[in-house]
Design an enzyme around this catalytic site. Structure first.
Site, PDB file in Angstrom:
ATOM      1  N   SER A   1     -54.125 -37.461  24.008  1.00 41.48           N
ATOM      2  CA  SER A   1     -54.913 -36.911  22.899  1.00 41.48           C
ATOM      3  C   SER A   1     -55.266 -35.437  23.046  1.00 41.48           C
ATOM      4  O   SER A   1     -55.868 -34.866  22.132  1.00 41.48           O
ATOM      5  CB  SER A   1     -56.200 -37.722  22.710  1.00 41.48           C
ATOM      6  OG  SER A   1     -55.904 -38.966  22.116  1.00 41.48           O
TER       7      SER A   1
ATOM      8  N   LYS B   1     -54.300 -33.189  20.233  1.00 41.64           N
ATOM      9  CA  LYS B   1     -55.131 -32.964  19.045  1.00 41.64           C
ATOM     10  C   LYS B   1     -55.770 -31.579  19.014  1.00 41.64           C
ATOM     11  O   LYS B   1     -56.269 -31.148  17.973  1.00 41.64           O
ATOM     12  CB  LYS B   1     -56.178 -34.073  18.941  1.00 41.64           C
ATOM     13  CG  LYS B   1     -55.522 -35.415  18.595  1.00 41.64           C
ATOM     14  CD  LYS B   1     -56.407 -36.615  18.869  1.00 41.64           C
ATOM     15  CE  LYS B   1     -55.623 -37.892  18.571  1.00 41.64           C
ATOM     16  NZ  LYS B   1     -56.249 -39.114  19.101  1.00 41.64           N
TER      17      LYS B   1
ATOM     18  N   SER C   1     -61.598 -38.785  18.496  1.00 48.88           N
ATOM     19  CA  SER C   1     -60.130 -38.774  18.664  1.00 48.88           C
ATOM     20  C   SER C   1     -59.431 -39.633  17.618  1.00 48.88           C
ATOM     21  O   SER C   1     -58.507 -40.391  17.922  1.00 48.88           O
ATOM     22  CB  SER C   1     -59.769 -39.253  20.075  1.00 48.88           C
ATOM     23  OG  SER C   1     -58.593 -38.658  20.548  1.00 48.88           O
TER      24      SER C   1
END
Length: 320
Positions: free
Chosen positions: A93, A96, A153
């Protein structure tokens, strides 16, 4: 005749002494640069007695849970600690960070509402992607989706922004890769916006430090990145809005560290990537970023990436 020879020997000896002195000074300068780099307020190689060096030699990377790490002073991009920083890793993640900064730069109006289509949710649920809590056909402001990307997230927030901006996630990923190339992230390639595992979706902690350094120059990104929680206004589905909590601060007992403070961060995890973290900390007005990847564990275990961040910042701050 003898006087002439004596004078000649005298000047030859003086010249040799001069050469030795110059060589000795040059060696000190080079040694100072290689050990300490550029010193604040002074030219490289100048070593004032009162200067405190930004050196992390006292931190043993062998004691870190993470297989990859890099600590960088933000204002001058000085690398203070490295561990396999150029080795290929899966970013999970931490992807991101790129999704968010590209979205911010491509959206002229962050208060614009975006409808999240039903089609995106089936694949996200199937992949067991992390979600922020929005549902199909919900109308959400772009800024709320950005907080949903970074704090909990949320995969639906990533896809929603990507499809709105570029028409599809695939097209948006092309923009992400273009941005990576523009920033000089030479060992990075993205295939999605969420960080779900793909063998062709990879980076290095060095490249991620370049990305985070760039993104933090954007005021909107920095505000989102350093938020501990955020509440959205009401939507057509959630009349009371949704409140997000940062996955970092939920697992960080105390952000204060030896006169400094962890200001914010983005966590990440997949089976292949291990526990990952990109964080920002500050002490005495100076900001530092630490990116780690490859720590063993999972969402249910001890959060070893966060433990590593606390260890590195704590030891470094004690010596600065």
């Amino acid at each position: 005749m003898r006087k002439t020879k004596r004078k000649s020997k005298f000047w030859t000896l003086l010249l040799m002494i001069g050469v030795i002195v110059i060589a000795f000074k040059s060696n000190i300068t080079l040694t100072g640069q290689s050990l300490f780099g550029k010193i604040d307020g002074d030219k490289a190689g100048s070593v004032p007695v009162s200067t405190t060096f930004d050196s992390a030699d006292f931190i043993s990377t062998d004691n870190l849970h993470s297989s990859n790490a890099i600590l960088v002073r933000l204002d001058n991009q000085k690398v203070l600690l490295e561990k396999n920083s150029k080795q290929k890793v899966f970013p999970a993640s931490l992807t991101k960070i790129m999704t968010a900064i590209v979205a911010i730069e491509k959206l002229p109006d962050l208060k614009k509402s975006i409808v999240l289509p039903n089609s995106m949710f089936r694949e996200l649920y199937k992949a067991d992607a992390s979600m922020a809590g929005f549902t199909a056909n919900e109308r959400v402001r772009a800024i709320d989706l950005l907080y949903g990307v970074m704090l909990p997230s949320g995969g639906e927030c990533c896809i929603g922004l990507a499809e709105h901006i570029a028409g599809s996630e695939k097209e948006f990923v092309e923009i992400m890769n273009q941005k990576a190339a523009e920033l000089g992230m030479r060992n990075t390639h993205f295939t999605n916006t969420t960080g779900l595992h793909d063998d062709k979706h990879y980076t290095t902690v060095k490249d991620l430090s370049i990305l985070l350094s760039y993104a933090l120059k954007n005021n909107t990104f920095e505000k989102v990145f350093t938020a501990s929680h955020y509440s959205t206004p009401p939507t057509n589905v959630h009349s009371g809005g949704i409140t997000f909590d940062s996955t970092l601060f939920k697992n960080l007992e105390n952000p204060a560290i030896d006169g400094g403070r962890i200001l914010g961060g983005k966590t990440g995890y997949t089976n292949e990537a291990g526990l990952c973290l990109a964080s920002l900390a500050q002490k005495d007005g100076r900001e530092y970023i630490l990116v780690t990847a490859g720590a063993k564990g999972n969402h249910e275990s001890a959060q070893y990436a966060i433990e590593d961040a606390y260890t590195v910042y704590d030891k470094f701050f004690k010596h600065t």
